[in-house]
Write a protein that holds these residues in place. Sequence first.
Motif, PDB file in Angstrom:
ATOM      1  N   CYS A  63       7.128  -2.975   0.443  1.00 55.88           N
ATOM      2  CA  CYS A  63       5.450  -3.298  -0.019  1.00 55.88           C
ATOM      3  C   CYS A  63       4.560  -1.912  -0.183  1.00 55.88           C
ATOM      4  O   CYS A  63       4.020  -1.946  -0.694  1.00 55.88           O
ATOM      5  N   ALA A  64       5.051  -1.200   1.229  1.00 58.26           N
ATOM      6  CA  ALA A  64       4.308   0.047   1.400  1.00 58.26           C
ATOM      7  C   ALA A  64       4.442   0.996   0.853  1.00 58.26           C
ATOM      8  O   ALA A  64       3.620   1.847  -0.099  1.00 58.26           O
TER       9      ALA A  64
ATOM     10  N   SER B 286       2.483  -1.199  -2.725  1.00 61.22           N
ATOM     11  CA  SER B 286       0.813  -1.058  -2.423  1.00 61.22           C
ATOM     12  C   SER B 286       0.574   0.448  -1.577  1.00 61.22           C
ATOM     13  O   SER B 286      -0.459   0.444  -1.057  1.00 61.22           O
TER      14      SER B 286
ATOM     15  N   GLN C 213       0.645   2.600   0.870  1.00 59.00           N
ATOM     16  CA  GLN C 213       0.847   2.163   2.556  1.00 59.00           C
ATOM     17  C   GLN C 213       0.743   3.303   2.895  1.00 59.00           C
ATOM     18  O   GLN C 213       2.030   3.542   2.224  1.00 59.00           O
TER      19      GLN C 213
ATOM     20  N   HIS D 155       1.883   6.396   0.466  1.00 52.36           N
ATOM     21  CA  HIS D 155       1.326   6.823  -0.408  1.00 52.36           C
ATOM     22  C   HIS D 155       0.870   7.536  -1.260  1.00 52.36           C
ATOM     23  O   HIS D 155      -0.848   7.754  -1.887  1.00 52.36           O
TER      24      HIS D 155
ATOM     25  N   VAL E  50       0.496  -0.737  10.000  1.00 52.50           N
ATOM     26  CA  VAL E  50       0.449  -0.234   9.006  1.00 52.50           C
ATOM     27  C   VAL E  50      -1.110  -0.066   8.119  1.00 52.50           C
ATOM     28  O   VAL E  50      -1.308   0.985   7.500  1.00 52.50           O
ATOM     29  N   GLY E  51      -1.021  -1.813   7.690  1.00 54.45           N
ATOM     30  CA  GLY E  51      -2.278  -1.853   7.063  1.00 54.45           C
ATOM     31  C   GLY E  51      -3.797  -1.444   7.383  1.00 54.45           C
ATOM     32  O   GLY E  51      -4.806  -0.604   6.507  1.00 54.45           O
TER      33      GLY E  51
ATOM     34  N   THR F  27      -3.406   2.934   7.285  1.00 51.68           N
ATOM     35  CA  THR F  27      -4.203   3.083   5.777  1.00 51.68           C
ATOM     36  C   THR F  27      -5.344   3.448   5.115  1.00 51.68           C
ATOM     37  O   THR F  27      -5.677   3.996   4.813  1.00 51.68           O
TER      38      THR F  27
ATOM     39  N   MET G 109      -6.627   3.007  -2.152  1.00 50.11           N
ATOM     40  CA  MET G 109      -5.709   2.808  -1.006  1.00 50.11           C
ATOM     41  C   MET G 109      -6.179   2.265  -0.084  1.00 50.11           C
ATOM     42  O   MET G 109      -5.679   1.521   0.877  1.00 50.11           O
ATOM     43  N   SER G 110      -7.889   2.463   0.617  1.00 46.94           N
ATOM     44  CA  SER G 110      -7.476   1.750   1.927  1.00 46.94           C
ATOM     45  C   SER G 110      -8.637   0.539   1.714  1.00 46.94           C
ATOM     46  O   SER G 110      -8.104  -0.266   2.587  1.00 46.94           O
TER      47      SER G 110
ATOM     48  N   GLY H 258      -5.632  -1.571   2.247  1.00 47.17           N
ATOM     49  CA  GLY H 258      -5.410  -1.333   3.296  1.00 47.17           C
ATOM     50  C   GLY H 258      -5.772  -3.033   4.009  1.00 47.17           C
ATOM     51  O   GLY H 258      -5.335  -3.113   5.047  1.00 47.17           O
TER      52      GLY H 258
ATOM     53  N   ILE I 141      -3.738  -5.616   3.584  1.00 41.56           N
ATOM     54  CA  ILE I 141      -2.621  -6.377   3.897  1.00 41.56           C
ATOM     55  C   ILE I 141      -3.083  -6.180   5.201  1.00 41.56           C
ATOM     56  O   ILE I 141      -2.047  -7.224   6.501  1.00 41.56           O
TER      57      ILE I 141
END
Lengths: 205, 101, 650
Positions: free
Chosen positions: C224-225, C228, C230, C234, C284-285, C288, C311-312, C315, C318
């Motif tokens: 996922c990271a 997506s 993270q 990223h 982590v979310g 991010t 990206m934010s 986050g 997630i």
Amino acid sequence: MIGFYVLAIVLIASAVFTISQKSPVYSVVGLLANFLTLAALYVTLNAEFLGVVQVVIYTGAILMLFVFVIALLSSGIGPFTEGPDRLPRILVPALLSVAVAFGFLIFSVLHAPLTPMPEYVADPARATSELGPAGDPNVFGSVGDFGRALFTTQLLPFEVTAFILMVAVIGVVLIAGDAAPQATRGRHVARKPAAQREPIVKASK
Amino acid sequence: MSVDIGDYVGLSAVMLCIGLAGVLLRRNPLIVLMSIELMFNAANLALVAFSREWVNNAGHIFVFLVVTVAAAEVAIGLAIVVSVFRRAQNVDVDEVASMRG
Amino acid sequence: MTTALHYSPLLPTLWLLPLFGAIALWAFGPQLRRNAGYVGSAVVLVSFACALALFGEATLPGNPVRVPLVSWGPGFDLGLSLDPLSLLWTLVITGVGGLIHIYSIGYMWSDRAIARFFAYLNFFVFSMLTLVLSDNLVGLLVGWGLVGLASYFLIGFWFYKPTAVAAARKAFVINVFGDIGIMFALFALFAQTHSIAFNDIFAKVATFSSGFVLLACIGLFIGCAAKSAQVPLHTWLPDAMEGPTPVSALIHAATMVTAGVYLIARFAPLWSTSPAAQELVGIVGALTMAVGAILAMGQWDIKRILAYSTMSQIGYMIMGVGVGAYQAGVLHFFTHAFFKAQLFLGAGLIIHALHDEQDVRKMGGLYQRMPFAFWAMLLGTLAIIGFPLFSGYYSKDAVIYGVLEHGHPVLYGMAVGAACITAYYMFRMIFIVFFGPYRGDVPDALLAIAPAATAAEPQEHVAHAPDWLMQAPVAVLMVPTVIAGYVSIGGANSPWYRYFGNLFGGADTAPVAAPLIPEFGSTALVLVLVALGIVAAYVRYGAPAAQAAAIDRLRRETLVMPARLRYLLWFDDAIALAIVRPSQALGGGISRFIDPHVIDAGVRDVAWVAGALGLAFRALQSGLVRAYALTIVIGAACFIAYFAYIGVPR
């Protein structure tokens, strides 16, 4: 029994003499002695016909053949010359392998049991029943006995020998005859005199 | 009889090995052929000895065959020797090495 | 949990149609040329229609539409399954995707490789559908990989641009790194349950040890990271803006980057049993979310601003699904798809009109020149910052409050702060782009623009598309940008919550602690901070005084940009130092030493041995008769020895 040992010593001595002489003529003489001794040994083994065959064919024909070839090869070249020894280190391996073979042969002779054939085990009298004085045409090893076997039970080998001999004759004529005329097949080309023809084997290697 | 078959066969073995040594160590083709004859005869001796031991004719017939074949073989062998060395300078078995790899 | 087979031919149709479209467009691209756009769009819209037609059937509780595909053995059955979760994603992919297809016809009008573009877009739609429609882990992984491949194709679409190629490679490599995590999780789950189907795995969740669940979740989360974007995986997302703007809209905003959210939501039964994993995902979310917002403050490329905002926002999603607020996180995905696509397409309108200018310092005053684009971007901005009555307001509040409800006050604080920063940088963008004097003809040096900025998208301006092709999709998207959040009005009884039913498990996702602040209090707090952000942006960029001195302000800001922002918090450099350089050194070392001296030498030595053996055996063929005779005698001696040995009794 003494006779056997005398004959044995002569046999071995003549064999050694044969292989060790520089001149092939001496070797032929040694071989002659060997064959004659061998014929005597055959006679002690009740194989009188074979003894005679040995003398007549081996010494009378084969040895003569050897002598003639020596004569043929000696003409025009001189004493037999041999080139450089290309395998000088063969002495040790050769003697070693021969010794090994000899050793194992003797070993098996000394230790291998000779099992009698079944008919002798059943009837031990048969072992000596057919033996008799030499010259008697019905005993083992005589001409009559041999001939009877040759032309009845062993007829096929006899015919085959004839065939073999014929093949040998043809082969000899082909191999050692004049240089084959195939090269001039169809063309009439006069053959060069012998001295100008190319040697079969090139002189220097 | 006090000479048993083992002696004859041993003698045959000795002759065989002498012939073998001759084949390996001599370079004159004629002597080599003679050594081969020695080996044939050694075999013949063994055959005759066993033939006597079992009182069986077949051994003699076999010897007869061996003699015949030996004669034929010697004839052809000498024919080859003659044709190969007819005009050679040396009569040496080592010289006919044109089949080397 | 066995469900009776509920089959519908529409499901494989909607799944395979984009694949056939892609193949047809690949094959007949040169012949179709611009018509490829119509073909591609039609294909995706037909899939959308199929998905809509399946709406009723797919939402029957506990009875999804199922299509078994292949069975490779016991426990290895591949198939498709359409339940509310995958239906939602399918609708977004095909719906928003269809709109973007239409938009792309106009955007890529004069590009020579337009057919290839639509083939790749269709292929992407197919891959994403594979990902969300699979009812098993292997199919999901296949889709996972294929979307990574499609992303690689599309980022590097203009392959003659070295920056695009590098960006495509970077995205792919980072994605592969994530794939390893998912594969590990797949192997572990298969080893435990001997089945790849989700239903079988979920049925056995109760039998897993907590350590095992944590391990599997970590493996899944690594994937996922990467996918997506993270932290720290990223870094590929901003560079992915090298691709055409429709690609950025579809793949790197609305759909592909949300695959991680889908994965976590799908595995809700697994995640709900491991508070440690949930904590990890939440942290982590949140990181991010914060990093993305901070970095967006210092960007000058309009697409990069939107990339970091994506990206934010991801986050946020997630974090939401991570802590257990599944419905909230997925709601934010839903609304985000609309307003982010809107923002990107609007940015595309601007870029296209300004002849591939992407630097906001060279824009300005577009309020009068491009009113349509202005209203589109403004609506999208209001949605993303969570302005009341817009879709983003509902979804963001749901996520933020959900975090607090599930007992993570620290994350709550970070989320609220990020909301403030989001408002700030989005309005910064609006003010710089649309207000003040037009700066398009100001020399670069005056604005302190470095010469080697991100390259603009090259487009040959041979002909121009009709305007409606690009404006209609944007107009259509304006509607859900505003109203998409209304489905969640009503809390636990809203249509949104009832749509998902028991999909995420009932008790597991309920709030765990008595929240510190009541809901309306949290909402008010967020609104206050959002207003603060807007005011800050206005003061710096929007006020008349600021606008008048725009050129100076922008130049000064460029020059004094703190290093933290200029170098993107050094993530790229850290990765380069820790991973890229050692890998390159390893590769270089191998190619310089191991290749010529070990591998080549091995092959050479084998050949040499063959030759040496040949030479050795050649010595045996001396041609000398006596040597051959000796060989015969040695052999004969061996024979004699052998027979003497076996013939003699001892």
